[in-house]
Design an enzyme around this catalytic site. Structure first.
Site, PDB file in Angstrom:
ATOM      1  N   HIS A 203      38.350  44.024  46.553  1.00 62.33           N
ATOM      2  CA  HIS A 203      37.835  43.182  45.480  1.00 62.33           C
ATOM      3  C   HIS A 203      38.657  41.906  45.279  1.00 62.33           C
ATOM      4  CE1 HIS A 203      35.792  42.222  41.774  1.00 62.33           C
ATOM      5  NE2 HIS A 203      36.891  42.309  41.054  1.00 62.33           N
TER       6      HIS A 203
ATOM      7  N   GLU B  16      37.857  46.469  29.118  1.00 63.02           N
ATOM      8  CA  GLU B  16      37.967  46.899  30.519  1.00 63.02           C
ATOM      9  C   GLU B  16      39.262  47.664  30.712  1.00 63.02           C
ATOM     10  OE1 GLU B  16      37.473  43.277  32.781  1.00 63.02           O
ATOM     11  OE2 GLU B  16      35.308  43.283  32.493  1.00 63.02           O
TER      12      GLU B  16
ATOM     13  N   ARG C 224      46.576  43.476  39.467  1.00 68.14           N
ATOM     14  CA  ARG C 224      46.012  42.566  38.462  1.00 68.14           C
ATOM     15  C   ARG C 224      45.282  43.327  37.364  1.00 68.14           C
ATOM     16  NH1 ARG C 224      40.807  40.228  37.773  1.00 68.14           N
ATOM     17  NH2 ARG C 224      40.090  41.061  39.769  1.00 68.14           N
TER      18      ARG C 224
ATOM     19  N   HIS D  91      38.219  47.529  43.845  1.00 69.54           N
ATOM     20  CA  HIS D  91      37.523  47.781  42.581  1.00 69.54           C
ATOM     21  C   HIS D  91      36.986  49.210  42.629  1.00 69.54           C
ATOM     22  CE1 HIS D  91      34.896  47.435  39.141  1.00 69.54           C
ATOM     23  NE2 HIS D  91      35.407  46.245  38.882  1.00 69.54           N
TER      24      HIS D  91
ATOM     25  N   ARG E 124      43.171  49.611  37.179  1.00 68.15           N
ATOM     26  CA  ARG E 124      42.267  49.711  38.328  1.00 68.15           C
ATOM     27  C   ARG E 124      42.850  50.456  39.522  1.00 68.15           C
ATOM     28  NH1 ARG E 124      39.470  44.031  38.995  1.00 68.15           N
ATOM     29  NH2 ARG E 124      38.390  44.630  37.093  1.00 68.15           N
TER      30      ARG E 124
HETATM   31  P1  FAD Z   1      36.482  30.976  44.414  1.00 68.28           P
HETATM   32  O1  FAD Z   1      35.695  31.033  43.188  1.00 68.28           O
HETATM   33  O2  FAD Z   1      36.252  32.044  45.411  1.00 68.28           O
HETATM   34  O3  FAD Z   1      36.222  29.566  45.107  1.00 68.28           O
HETATM   35  C1  FAD Z   1      36.723  29.299  46.398  1.00 68.28           C
HETATM   36  C2  FAD Z   1      36.033  28.068  46.934  1.00 68.28           C
HETATM   37  O4  FAD Z   1      36.669  27.604  48.114  1.00 68.28           O
HETATM   38  C3  FAD Z   1      34.579  28.281  47.309  1.00 68.28           C
HETATM   39  O5  FAD Z   1      33.858  27.179  46.843  1.00 68.28           O
HETATM   40  C4  FAD Z   1      34.605  28.277  48.838  1.00 68.28           C
HETATM   41  O6  FAD Z   1      33.398  27.903  49.429  1.00 68.28           O
HETATM   42  C5  FAD Z   1      35.695  27.264  49.082  1.00 68.28           C
HETATM   43  N1  FAD Z   1      36.354  27.312  50.385  1.00 68.28           N
HETATM   44  C6  FAD Z   1      37.015  28.352  50.936  1.00 68.28           C
HETATM   45  N2  FAD Z   1      37.512  27.987  52.135  1.00 68.28           N
HETATM   46  C7  FAD Z   1      37.166  26.690  52.348  1.00 68.28           C
HETATM   47  C8  FAD Z   1      37.378  25.770  53.402  1.00 68.28           C
HETATM   48  N3  FAD Z   1      38.048  26.077  54.523  1.00 68.28           N
HETATM   49  N4  FAD Z   1      36.877  24.514  53.273  1.00 68.28           N
HETATM   50  C9  FAD Z   1      36.170  24.156  52.170  1.00 68.28           C
HETATM   51  N5  FAD Z   1      35.932  25.015  51.151  1.00 68.28           N
HETATM   52  C10 FAD Z   1      36.427  26.257  51.225  1.00 68.28           C
HETATM   53  N6  FAD Z   1      37.642  38.019  37.816  1.00 68.28           N
HETATM   54  C11 FAD Z   1      37.713  38.046  36.465  1.00 68.28           C
HETATM   55  O7  FAD Z   1      38.684  37.565  35.891  1.00 68.28           O
HETATM   56  N7  FAD Z   1      36.706  38.607  35.746  1.00 68.28           N
HETATM   57  C12 FAD Z   1      35.603  39.157  36.312  1.00 68.28           C
HETATM   58  O8  FAD Z   1      34.707  39.616  35.631  1.00 68.28           O
HETATM   59  C13 FAD Z   1      35.525  39.164  37.732  1.00 68.28           C
HETATM   60  N8  FAD Z   1      34.469  39.732  38.365  1.00 68.28           N
HETATM   61  C14 FAD Z   1      34.366  39.610  39.710  1.00 68.28           C
HETATM   62  C15 FAD Z   1      33.231  40.113  40.363  1.00 68.28           C
HETATM   63  C16 FAD Z   1      33.067  39.927  41.718  1.00 68.28           C
HETATM   64  C17 FAD Z   1      31.832  40.465  42.405  1.00 68.28           C
HETATM   65  C18 FAD Z   1      34.059  39.242  42.469  1.00 68.28           C
HETATM   66  C19 FAD Z   1      33.888  39.020  43.946  1.00 68.28           C
HETATM   67  C20 FAD Z   1      35.199  38.783  41.843  1.00 68.28           C
HETATM   68  C21 FAD Z   1      35.365  38.959  40.470  1.00 68.28           C
HETATM   69  N9  FAD Z   1      36.492  38.481  39.817  1.00 68.28           N
HETATM   70  C22 FAD Z   1      36.570  38.550  38.455  1.00 68.28           C
HETATM   71  C23 FAD Z   1      37.514  37.742  40.543  1.00 68.28           C
HETATM   72  C24 FAD Z   1      37.282  36.232  40.338  1.00 68.28           C
HETATM   73  O9  FAD Z   1      35.902  35.957  40.345  1.00 68.28           O
HETATM   74  C25 FAD Z   1      37.939  35.385  41.395  1.00 68.28           C
HETATM   75  O10 FAD Z   1      39.237  35.812  41.646  1.00 68.28           O
HETATM   76  C26 FAD Z   1      37.981  33.931  40.962  1.00 68.28           C
HETATM   77  O11 FAD Z   1      36.679  33.514  40.626  1.00 68.28           O
HETATM   78  C27 FAD Z   1      38.561  33.070  42.047  1.00 68.28           C
HETATM   79  O12 FAD Z   1      38.317  31.719  41.734  1.00 68.28           O
HETATM   80  P2  FAD Z   1      38.825  30.614  42.750  1.00 68.28           P
HETATM   81  O13 FAD Z   1      38.391  29.314  42.195  1.00 68.28           O
HETATM   82  O14 FAD Z   1      40.232  30.833  43.064  1.00 68.28           O
HETATM   83  O15 FAD Z   1      38.030  30.933  44.119  1.00 68.28           O
HETATM   84  C1  SIN Z   2      34.524  43.573  36.644  1.00 68.17           C
HETATM   85  O1  SIN Z   2      33.646  43.014  36.000  1.00 68.17           O
HETATM   86  O2  SIN Z   2      34.709  44.795  36.661  1.00 68.17           O
HETATM   87  C2  SIN Z   2      35.448  42.729  37.432  1.00 68.17           C
HETATM   88  C3  SIN Z   2      36.501  42.256  36.545  1.00 68.17           C
HETATM   89  C4  SIN Z   2      37.622  41.703  37.332  1.00 68.17           C
HETATM   90  O3  SIN Z   2      37.639  41.706  38.555  1.00 68.17           O
HETATM   91  O4  SIN Z   2      38.563  41.266  36.669  1.00 68.17           O
END
Ligand code: FAD
Ligand code: SIN
Length: 503
Positions: free
Chosen positions: A337, A115, A372, A230, A276
């Site tokens: 993103h 990437e 990032r 993104h 990015r």
């Molecule tokens: P999340 O996975 O967002 O979890 C947050 C949780 O908190 C959820 O369960 C939500 O319901 C809960 N929550 C929020 N507020 C409350 C509240 N008030 N009360 C109770 N629960 C609550 N990153 C990479 O490294 N590689 C990738 O390939 C990649 N691809 C991506 C593609 C997409 C489409 C997106 C949107 C993001 C991508 N990212 C990627 C970024 C990455 O997915 C996220 O930054 C990461 O998963 C965040 O994880 P987290 O556990 O911090 O939050």
């Molecule tokens: C992607 O798959 O392009 C997202 C990767 C990322 O957000 O790190």
């Protein structure tokens, strides 16, 4: 406040950060996870490209470190970056040990994608639905762990404190109403805030709740101006933003304007695999220069078998709107993103409020600096949530009571929808990829006005939407104020009125 439910460790959020923390902390005591939707509903579940780790034969943590520091444009915390990259291979092993399935090559080694910003193939993945697979694996592991209890459809509304410590959480549980939870430590793992923009890759749960909760108790929040866009999300007037993973460019996809020119030649020698921020800014500039609504991702020169095998979800999605990746250019635009900033933590997830921890996208550990590096986000969520899970064992006994001075009233949902739409337009127009002094001033006044309007509206029956809107407004304030205070163009922050050119 009447009844409390007590455990050792409380977690808000069930994405990768929340559940990796829960699984680690369960070694030291009982854990309650509160999550506002279905357990798997999270940014994590939508991650496509994968998770970065120097596990390839020619790779090393030093090279991963170098790429992370370059992408971060001089603002990364070097200690945090080192902890991230050195722990990456064991973090992948941990995921495999709990049942996550990644793609392997014919040589029996992990298949690695590439990437933007990465000097080599380094992205561990499960086709183009890595996040879905990781979330499946952590949810299954949590279900096997008797010390963890998950309350889904449970929305955290307030943090409870006692004598300067964060000691608990108030939550609205769909089936039970308000409940109070106390623990030795509270982990905020609430994810991102993309819903403050009109166009975002983030699902509906990404509403800056952790920022709102942390702000209530005076936790330090920083770097929110570094909002990542993104470069490649599907442009389709009738559809929500849909991500086309950067791994498609890693596999050889190229960017073209409507005249067919591969325009990245005009912007950066790393072409489509520049970091990015650079690619997103180049697309934005090209669209403005030519007055077009989108540019195109060209995969027509790639083998159809590769496209179908590596990117099955994207392939099918595009086919459903009559785009064939091997024949048609894919219309794309950048969209919000990822939030690089957040609640400031140390390398074990501790915030400046005793008892309060944060990890994942809501946290600011310092690893991302001003931008990032792709696929470092799942990695950050995992590495630092696990480190926090190890650290909480030394927290003191849970308090017997806790309280909160803050109460945000719910307003009518229709009003909330209206305020949120206005916020989305305001942020997209003024605090996007390219900013100006006048635009930022307009955004600041606009967000303040929206907050005032919220306060002036009558209280309504409880629903989640308005409280999320309030959190988005508070979060947007940090983004705008951070952008106004940042007086040099660096990484994701680019203000046309500042003199220095972006990198
Ligand atoms: P999340 O996975 O967002 O979890 C947050 C949780 O908190 C959820 O369960 C939500 O319901 C809960 N929550 C929020 N507020 C409350 C509240 N008030 N009360 C109770 N629960 C609550 N990153 C990479 O490294 N590689 C990738 O390939 C990649 N691809 C991506 C593609 C997409 C489409 C997106 C949107 C993001 C991508 N990212 C990627 C970024 C990455 O997915 C996220 O930054 C990461 O998963 C965040 O994880 P987290 O556990 O911090 O939050
Ligand atoms: C992607 O798959 O392009 C997202 C990767 C990322 O957000 O790190």
């Amino acid at each position: 406040m009447s009844e409390y439910q007590t455990c050792d460790f409380l977690v808000v959020g069930s994405g990768l950060a929340g559940l990796a923390f829960a699984l680690t902390a369960a070694e030291y005591g009982s854990v309650i996870v509160l999550t506002k939707g279905e357990v798997q509903e999270s940014n994590t579940s939508y991650a496509q490209g994968g998770i970065a780790a120097a596990v390839g034969e020619a790779d090393s943590w030093k090279l991963h470190e170098e790429d992370t520091l370059v992408a971060g444009a001089g603002l990364c915390d070097p200690k945090a970056v080192r902890a991230l990259v050195q722990n990456a291979p064991s973090a992948i092993q941990w995921l495999i040990s709990i049942g996550a399935k990644f793609d392997f090559g014919e040589d029996g080694m992990l298949a690695l994608g590439r990437e933007g910003g990465h000097g080599m193939h380094r992205i561990v993945h499960h086709a183009d639905k890595t996040g879905w697979e990781i979330e499946r694996a952590v949810v299954a592991a949590v279900k096997r762990e008797p010390r963890i209890t998950v309350f889904d459809h449970s929305f955290a509304t307030r943090l409870l404190t006692h004598e300067g410590r964060c000691v608990g959480v108030e939550a609205k549980i769909d089936t039970l109403g308000s409940r109070y939870f106390l623990g030795r430590a509270v982990m905020l793992a609430t994810g991102g805030c993309g819903r403050m923009y009109q166009h975002t890759t983030n699902p509906a749960v990404a509403t800056a709740d952790g920022i709102g909760l942390a702000a209530q108790v005076g936790a330090k929040i920083a770097n929110m101006e570094f909002m990542q866009f993104h470069p490649t999300t599907l442009y389709h007037p009738q559809m929500r933003s849909f991500l086309i993973t950067e791994a498609v460019r890693g596999a050889g996809g190229t960017l073209r304007n409507h005249l067919g020119r591969r325009f990245m030649y005009d912007y950066d020698e790393r072409l489509e695999l520049a970091p990015r921020d650079i690619v997103a800014r180049a697309i934005d500039a090209e669209m403005k220069r030519l007055g077009t609504w989108c540019v195109y991702l060209d995969t027509t020169h790639l083998k159809p078998e590769l496209l179908k095998h590596e990117f099955p979800t994207i392939y099918e999605k595009l086919l459903s709107i009559d785009i064939e990746m091997e024949k048609d250019w894919i219309p794309i635009v950048p969209a919000q993103h990822y939030s690089c900033g957040g609640i400031v933590t140390d390398l074990q997830g501790r915030t400046n409020i005793p008892g309060l921890y944060a990890a994942g996208e809501v946290a600011s550990t310092g690893v991302h600096g001003a931008n990032r590096l792709a696929s470092n986000s799942l990695l950050e969520a995992l590495v630092f949530a696990k480190a926090a899970g190890e650290a909480v064992g030394s927290e003191p006994e849970a308090a017997r009571e806790g309280s909160s001075d803050t109460k945000v009233k719910p307003i009518h949902e229709a009003e909330s929808v209206r305020l949120r739409r206005t916020l989305g337009r305001l942020m997209t127009a003024n605090v996007g990829i390219v900013r100006t002094n006048a635009g930022l001033a307009e955004a600041k006044a606009g967000v303040q006005q929206l907050l005032k309007e919220y306060e002036s509206l009558p209280e309504a029956a409880f629903s989640r939407h308005p409280l999320e809107t309030h959190n988005l407004l508070l979060g947007a304030q940090y983004v705008v104020e951070g952008a106004i205070a940042r007086k040099a163009n660096v990484g994701l922050h680019y203000n046309k009125d500042l003199e220095a050119k972006p990198n």
